[in-house]
Design an enzyme around this catalytic site. Structure first.
Site, PDB file in Angstrom:
ATOM      1  N   GLY A   7       0.803  -1.218   0.000  1.00  0.00           N
ATOM      2  CA  GLY A   7       0.000   0.000   0.000  1.00  0.00           C
ATOM      3  C   GLY A   7       0.831   1.260   0.000  1.00  0.00           C
ATOM      4  CB  THR A  32      -2.686   1.228  -8.650  1.00  0.00           C
ATOM      5  OG1 THR A  32      -3.000   2.333  -7.790  1.00  0.00           O
ATOM      6  CG2 THR A  32      -3.543   0.035  -8.256  1.00  0.00           C
ATOM      7  CG  ASN A  67       0.125   1.280   4.762  1.00  0.00           C
ATOM      8  OD1 ASN A  67      -0.336   1.879   5.733  1.00  0.00           O
ATOM      9  ND2 ASN A  67      -0.055   1.713   3.516  1.00  0.00           N
ATOM     10  CE1 TYR A 135      -9.784  -0.015   8.337  1.00  0.00           C
ATOM     11  CE2 TYR A 135     -10.435   0.807  10.501  1.00  0.00           C
ATOM     12  CZ  TYR A 135      -9.528   0.763   9.455  1.00  0.00           C
ATOM     13  OH  TYR A 135      -8.352   1.473   9.529  1.00  0.00           O
ATOM     14  CB  ALA A 136     -13.695  -2.544  14.360  1.00  0.00           C
ATOM     15  CB  ALA A 137     -13.694  -7.696  13.042  1.00  0.00           C
TER      16      ALA A 137
END
Length: 229
Positions: A7, A32, A67, A135-137
């Protein structure tokens, strides 16, 4: 010192890339806009990235920084809620786990140590919005994985660390702040502002290059005291 950074094309990743290269490290990026392309929603993506990076590095990678990630809303009533959950887990957690596994095996085969730095999130500890269970998990899983690696392989010189940013002024965070009443969210941050990507990069650089071995398993919070443990 050769570092694989996922990333790396924008936001926090671009800031980490700049900090590491300024320190003299050789960084293989992924994204990308720069570096080696790889689609982490594809189960074959992480292995393809690792193999390409290893070839580019001449057969030796010293540090892995995970990341890359997504922050996508999934309301409970959405018909594709489960698909969104699985996509986020695949990109944020499973791909990172696969790269960690390949890195550990690489260092064991070479008989040398190495370092892993996982960029997690404040959400790992305090949770996130009702539309971001996944997302949190995924970030909580990343922290638990980091600690497990640290405990399991320290005797082999394999160290693992995590960074947990709060809101950071990337394009993603800027949109989220404005969409949820930015002033109210800023009021929850005692520092009075969100972090700059360069602040997260400073923590990642320290862990990748300088942190003493006894810090393995540590999680560094960078959230303006919006969540303290």
């Amino acid at each position: 010192m050769t570092i694989l950074l996922t990333g790396s094309s924008r936001g926090i990743g671009a800031a980490i890339y700049a900090a590491l290269t300024s320190a003299g490290a050789s960084v293989i990026g992924h994204g990308t806009a720069s570096g080696i392309p790889a689609d982490f929603s594809d189960p074959a993506g992480p292995t393809a990235l690792w193999n390409a990076a290893l070839e580019q590095a001449g057969g030796a990678i010293d540090v892995l920084i995970n990341n890359a990630g997504v922050f996508e809303a999934a309301a409970l009533a959405d018909d594709d809620w489960t698909a969104q959950w699985e996509r986020t887990m695949r990109i944020n957690l499973t791909a990172s786990a696969e790269l960690c596994r390949l890195a550990v095996l690489h260092w064991q085969a070479r008989g040398v140590g190495g370092r892993i730095v996982n960029i997690a999130s404040r959400a790992a500890y305090r949770g996130d919005s009702p539309a971001h269970w996944h997302y949190a998990a995924s970030k909580a899983g990343m922290v638990a994985m980091t600690k497990t690696i640290a405990r399991g392989y320290a005797r082999e010189g394999i160290l693992a660390f995590a960074v947990c940013p709060g809101f950071t002024m990337t394009g993603m965070a800027k949109h989220y702040l404005s969409s949820r009443g930015g002033d109210a969210l800023l009021a929850d941050i005692p520092l009075g502002r969100v972090a700059a990507p360069e602040e997260i990069a400073a923590a990642a650089k320290f862990l990748a290059l300088e942190a003493p071995a006894s810090m393995t398993g540590s999680v560094i919070d960078v959230n303006g005291a919006s969540y303290v443990r």
